[in-house]
Motif scaffolding. Structure first.
Motif, PDB file in Angstrom:
ATOM      1  N   ARG A  52       0.875  -1.296   0.018  1.00 52.74           N
ATOM      2  CA  ARG A  52       0.010  -0.010  -0.032  1.00 52.74           C
ATOM      3  C   ARG A  52       0.701   1.077  -0.110  1.00 52.74           C
ATOM      4  N   ALA A  53       0.551   2.158  -0.825  1.00 53.79           N
ATOM      5  CA  ALA A  53       1.429   3.416  -0.852  1.00 53.79           C
ATOM      6  C   ALA A  53       0.185   4.616  -0.610  1.00 53.79           C
ATOM      7  N   ARG A  54       0.628   5.475   0.339  1.00 57.18           N
ATOM      8  CA  ARG A  54      -0.222   6.564   0.777  1.00 57.18           C
ATOM      9  C   ARG A  54       0.373   8.138   0.064  1.00 57.18           C
ATOM     10  N   LEU A  55      -0.461   8.548  -0.592  1.00 56.33           N
ATOM     11  CA  LEU A  55      -0.129   9.875  -1.333  1.00 56.33           C
ATOM     12  C   LEU A  55      -0.582  11.144  -0.334  1.00 56.33           C
ATOM     13  N   ARG A  56       0.203  11.967   0.004  1.00 61.03           N
ATOM     14  CA  ARG A  56      -0.350  13.197   0.548  1.00 61.03           C
ATOM     15  C   ARG A  56      -0.266  14.470  -0.483  1.00 61.03           C
ATOM     16  N   VAL A  57      -1.625  14.786  -0.720  1.00 61.44           N
ATOM     17  CA  VAL A  57      -1.377  15.836  -1.892  1.00 61.44           C
ATOM     18  C   VAL A  57      -2.011  17.181  -1.132  1.00 61.44           C
ATOM     19  N   ALA A  58      -1.677  18.133  -1.864  1.00 62.17           N
ATOM     20  CA  ALA A  58      -2.347  19.388  -1.734  1.00 62.17           C
ATOM     21  C   ALA A  58      -3.068  20.104  -2.862  1.00 62.17           C
ATOM     22  N   VAL A  59      -4.012  20.822  -2.752  1.00 61.87           N
ATOM     23  CA  VAL A  59      -4.688  21.334  -4.051  1.00 61.87           C
ATOM     24  C   VAL A  59      -4.644  22.881  -3.740  1.00 61.87           C
ATOM     25  N   ASP A  60      -4.239  23.393  -4.938  1.00 63.27           N
ATOM     26  CA  ASP A  60      -4.496  24.963  -4.802  1.00 63.27           C
ATOM     27  C   ASP A  60      -5.529  25.371  -5.946  1.00 63.27           C
ATOM     28  N   PHE A  61      -6.448  26.362  -5.477  1.00 66.06           N
ATOM     29  CA  PHE A  61      -7.516  26.839  -6.229  1.00 66.06           C
ATOM     30  C   PHE A  61      -7.785  28.259  -5.916  1.00 66.06           C
ATOM     31  N   PRO A  62      -8.915  28.741  -6.807  1.00 68.38           N
ATOM     32  CA  PRO A  62      -9.130  30.261  -6.721  1.00 68.38           C
ATOM     33  C   PRO A  62     -10.247  30.574  -5.560  1.00 68.38           C
ATOM     34  N   GLN A  63      -9.587  30.761  -4.281  1.00 69.27           N
ATOM     35  CA  GLN A  63     -10.073  30.743  -3.172  1.00 69.27           C
ATOM     36  C   GLN A  63     -11.489  31.736  -3.223  1.00 69.27           C
ATOM     37  N   SER A  64     -10.922  33.203  -3.679  1.00 76.48           N
ATOM     38  CA  SER A  64     -12.051  34.167  -3.623  1.00 76.48           C
ATOM     39  C   SER A  64     -13.054  33.787  -4.723  1.00 76.48           C
ATOM     40  N   GLU A  65     -13.066  33.177  -5.726  1.00 74.56           N
ATOM     41  CA  GLU A  65     -14.127  32.881  -6.664  1.00 74.56           C
ATOM     42  C   GLU A  65     -14.909  31.854  -6.080  1.00 74.56           C
ATOM     43  N   LEU A  66     -14.276  30.721  -5.540  1.00 74.13           N
ATOM     44  CA  LEU A  66     -15.203  29.836  -4.927  1.00 74.13           C
ATOM     45  C   LEU A  66     -16.032  30.333  -3.749  1.00 74.13           C
ATOM     46  N   ALA A  67     -15.449  31.335  -3.015  1.00 75.22           N
ATOM     47  CA  ALA A  67     -16.003  31.916  -1.786  1.00 75.22           C
ATOM     48  C   ALA A  67     -17.129  32.745  -2.238  1.00 75.22           C
ATOM     49  N   GLU A  68     -17.136  33.427  -3.428  1.00 74.88           N
ATOM     50  CA  GLU A  68     -18.018  34.303  -3.894  1.00 74.88           C
ATOM     51  C   GLU A  68     -19.305  33.714  -4.963  1.00 74.88           C
ATOM     52  N   GLY A  69     -18.980  32.434  -5.224  1.00 72.05           N
ATOM     53  CA  GLY A  69     -19.729  31.997  -6.318  1.00 72.05           C
ATOM     54  C   GLY A  69     -21.149  31.404  -5.662  1.00 72.05           C
TER      55      GLY A  69
END
Length: 327
Positions: A52-69
């Motif tokens: 078993r392999a465990r992958l730790r991932v991070a996601v960057d996204f348009p925070q203001s757009e997501l908050a205002e949508g």
């Protein structure tokens, strides 16, 4: 995956990065992780029988757009999938204090064979409908179970084989063909028949030569490329999935790249989302599919530079003929 929906979706980019990988609880050396190639190489990870392999991932996204949508109940999902085994694993990612999203997804080796795609999907409630896909990572990562180095493979694999008596028994049905294209797997493959046309392999591997020889070599490469483009397009178009509303979903990996490259020529004037819908309608309802083949051939020929190579070949033959006539 990139999704085209008839309701608001994220405009800004969503990107994913593998921060670290643990194999059976032990940290994988970071040299086996390539951010530039978006690839994790798990072959020769230091142990042959890992489970078993465990992958730790991070996601960057348009925070203001997501908050205002117009979205609510937003959930980020990391998705591991492999087409050849039809395996799929999903994990929910969580927001961190700085507004980014992180989490881990586990890969069970017994469920996979070769090359696993890591994608991120963003789902939310839109218009009182829960679970709608509103965004996805722009570029997927790949977890390669056979690679000893974290490098991206070439987009098309080339295999030289004797179709009559080689190891690939299924090729014997095509022993009279100089080449065939297999676009059904995770990586499209061109099989070159070493036993069909005498001198074909020498021609394809040659460098330099006379103008007619160069023209013949370039024309042969162009013909192979055209066949590959056509096969890849049909594989990508024939594999379209749909969401719960019947809206076609853009595939990931090389199929996405092929569709995005060819659709502007296959269905000019249509946005990718509309072009996918048109293809799905024609495929399922049976109208206009035959007419579409002319456009597919044109798009493939354009990317293979058929006209340019054919013009060069004709000019080379003409020049050679004139030289011979004056001798």
């Amino acid at each position: 995956m990139t999704v085209a929906f008839p309701y608001p979706v994220l405009f800004g980019d969503v990107t994913v990065k593998v921060l670290s990988v643990k194999v059976d609880g032990d940290e994988l050396p970071y040299t086996m992780i390539s951010a530039s190639d978006r690839t994790v190489a798990l072959h020769r990870a230091g142990r042959e029988s890992w489970e078993r392999a465990r992958l730790r991932v991070a996601v960057d996204f348009p925070q203001s757009e997501l908050a205002e949508g117009p979205w609510s109940d937003v959930v980020f999902l990391a998705v591991l999938s492999e087409k050849s085994t039809n395996a799929r694993t999903t994990a929910v990612l969580r927001r961190t204090g700085d507004g980014t999203v992180e989490g881990a997804v586990e890969l069970d080796r017994a469920r996979h064979h070769d090359r696993v795609t890591l994608a991120v999907s963003v789902v939310a409630t839109v218009g009182d409908v829960p679970g709608r896909l509103i965004g996805s990572a722009k570029d997927s990562w790949y977890v390669d179970l056979r690679a000893s180095a974290p490098e991206r493979r070439q987009e098309i694999e080339i295999v030289e084989a004797d179709f009559r008596k080689g190891a690939h028994e299924w090729l014997r049905a095509y022993q009279d063909s100089a080449w065939v294209v297999d676009a059904t797997g995770d990586m499209p493959t061109v099989y070159l028949n070493t036993g069909s046309v005498e001198g074909l392999m020498a021609l394809l591997h040659s460098r330099g030569g006379t103008p007619p020889e160069r023209a013949l070599r370039d024309m042969t490469h162009s013909m192979i490329a055209q066949d590959a483009w056509i096969a890849m397009f049909h594989s990508a178009a024939g594999d379209l999935d749909t969401d719960e509303d019947g809206t076609p979903i853009m595939p990931s990996g090389w199929r996405e790249a092929v569709l995005r490259s060819m659709l502007p020529d296959v269905l000019p004037g249509l946005q990718p989302a509309d072009a996918l819908h048109e293809i799905l309608q024609r495929r399922e309802k049976g109208y206009g599919w035959a007419e579409l083949q002319t456009s597919v051939q044109f798009a493939a020929g354009r990317r293979s530079r058929n006209s340019r190579h054919l013009t060069t070949a004709v000019r080379s033959l003409g020049a050679a003929s004139e030289t011979g006539a004056t001798r």
